[in-house]
Design a protein around this motif. Sequence first.
Motif, short mmCIF file in Angstrom:
data_model
loop_
_atom_site.label_atom_id
_atom_site.label_comp_id
_atom_site.label_asym_id
_atom_site.label_seq_id
_atom_site.Cartn_x
_atom_site.Cartn_y
_atom_site.Cartn_z
N LEU A 167 -35.55 41.59 -38.95
CA LEU A 167 -36.90 42.14 -39.06
C LEU A 167 -37.93 41.04 -39.33
CD1 LEU A 167 -36.24 45.41 -41.08
CD2 LEU A 167 -36.83 45.22 -38.66
N ALA A 168 -37.50 40.01 -40.04
CA ALA A 168 -38.39 38.88 -40.31
C ALA A 168 -38.51 37.95 -39.11
CB ALA A 168 -37.89 38.10 -41.51
N ARG A 169 -37.81 38.29 -38.00
CA ARG A 169 -37.85 37.52 -36.75
C ARG A 169 -37.43 36.06 -36.96
NH1 ARG A 169 -40.14 40.37 -32.71
NH2 ARG A 169 -41.42 42.19 -33.29
N ALA A 171 -34.92 32.86 -36.45
CA ALA A 171 -34.18 32.37 -35.29
C ALA A 171 -32.70 32.73 -35.41
CB ALA A 171 -34.35 30.86 -35.17
N ARG A 172 -32.07 32.93 -34.25
CA ARG A 172 -30.65 33.32 -34.27
C ARG A 172 -29.78 32.26 -34.91
NH1 ARG A 172 -29.09 36.28 -28.53
NH2 ARG A 172 -30.40 38.14 -28.81
N TRP A 173 -30.06 30.99 -34.57
CA TRP A 173 -29.24 29.93 -35.14
C TRP A 173 -29.36 29.89 -36.66
CZ3 TRP A 173 -31.28 26.19 -38.19
CH2 TRP A 173 -32.66 25.97 -38.12
N ARG A 174 -30.57 30.21 -37.18
CA ARG A 174 -30.76 30.19 -38.63
C ARG A 174 -30.01 31.35 -39.29
NH1 ARG A 174 -33.48 31.78 -43.00
NH2 ARG A 174 -34.20 30.14 -44.44
N ILE A 175 -29.99 32.50 -38.64
CA ILE A 175 -29.25 33.64 -39.20
C ILE A 175 -27.76 33.32 -39.26
CG2 ILE A 175 -28.61 36.05 -38.82
CD1 ILE A 175 -31.35 36.50 -37.60
N ILE A 176 -27.26 32.68 -38.19
CA ILE A 176 -25.83 32.34 -38.15
C ILE A 176 -25.48 31.29 -39.19
CG2 ILE A 176 -24.02 31.31 -36.73
CD1 ILE A 176 -25.30 32.61 -34.30
N VAL A 177 -26.29 30.23 -39.27
CA VAL A 177 -25.97 29.10 -40.15
C VAL A 177 -26.28 29.40 -41.61
CG1 VAL A 177 -26.51 26.68 -40.66
CG2 VAL A 177 -26.27 27.44 -38.29
N VAL A 178 -27.43 30.05 -41.87
CA VAL A 178 -27.89 30.24 -43.25
C VAL A 178 -27.39 31.55 -43.85
CG1 VAL A 178 -29.95 30.42 -44.71
CG2 VAL A 178 -29.92 28.83 -42.79
N GLU A 179 -27.28 32.60 -43.05
CA GLU A 179 -26.92 33.92 -43.57
C GLU A 179 -25.44 34.25 -43.39
OE1 GLU A 179 -28.99 35.51 -45.29
OE2 GLU A 179 -30.86 34.51 -44.80
N LEU A 180 -24.92 34.07 -42.18
CA LEU A 180 -23.53 34.47 -41.91
C LEU A 180 -22.52 33.48 -42.47
CD1 LEU A 180 -23.56 35.88 -38.25
CD2 LEU A 180 -23.07 37.12 -40.34
#
Length: 296
Positions: A167-169, A171-180
């Motif tokens: 929802l915060a838009r 980047a995909r790479w950041r979601i994968i690296v920082v969140e997942l």
Amino acid sequence: MRPPRSFSFWLGVGVLAVLVLAAVFAPVLAPYGPSEAGPLNAPPSFQHPLGTTGQGFDVLSQFVYGARTSFLVSFSVAGLTTLLGIVVGLVSAYAGGWVDDVLSLLTNVFLAIPGVPLMVVLAAFLPPGELTIILVLTFTGWSFGARLFRSQALSLREREFIAASRLAREARWRIIVVELLPNMLSITVAYLINQVIYAITAEAGLEFLGLGHSSKVTWGTMLNWAQNDSALLQGYWWTFVVPGLGIALTASALALINHSVDEKADPRLRAAPMLRRAFGLRTRSASLITPVVSHD
């Protein structure tokens, strides 16, 4: 993730640290060079604490120098297979659609191929050496990790913090690296340790079959030369027991560490010893109650 406090964890770390330090300080610990010839098949003595091989090489010197190559290959393979599995698994899980279909199909193909025959065929036709063994073991050993990390990422993809990042838009790479990825740290560490065990045993197996570089000293080539010299039939036990013990101690130490990491990461494994202790305490306290028998 804090390290476990269990005795098995620190025992495994201690044994592994001793073996790694022996490999690092091989020039200091080795009484001779790895290819310095002496008496043939000499039993353990003051001059040769672990005896000599059928070629006259000092077993202790070959053991500590061979540990360097064995650890280099095993840790390299473990790191590469873990990295490749994480990349394929996370991209497949998060991207979805045709990307997930293609990567899942590729993973399933490698899972369906028998690993040992493929390793033997590739190692036999490629130039011998450490790089060949690293590439062969990486090529045949990444698929299970990709499936494992994909399953874990699929379960995490539906969590609230991932939805908030979308929802915060971000980047995909950041979601994968920082969140997942940080939420998969425990399973990543456990898989990495397991891959070191896989790599060190597979590397020794390939070199035992004569598919390694015969001029390079490793624990696997030591076993290969012991087999060629019929050491078991001749009673030269020190030539194959020493490298075999090194492989067994390394795998056992890593297994102890892996079990402790799993026990810390999985609450169900932590609860089992607590339940056993509680049950034991209740049993002992119940046994202290002396029944009163009436004589009326």
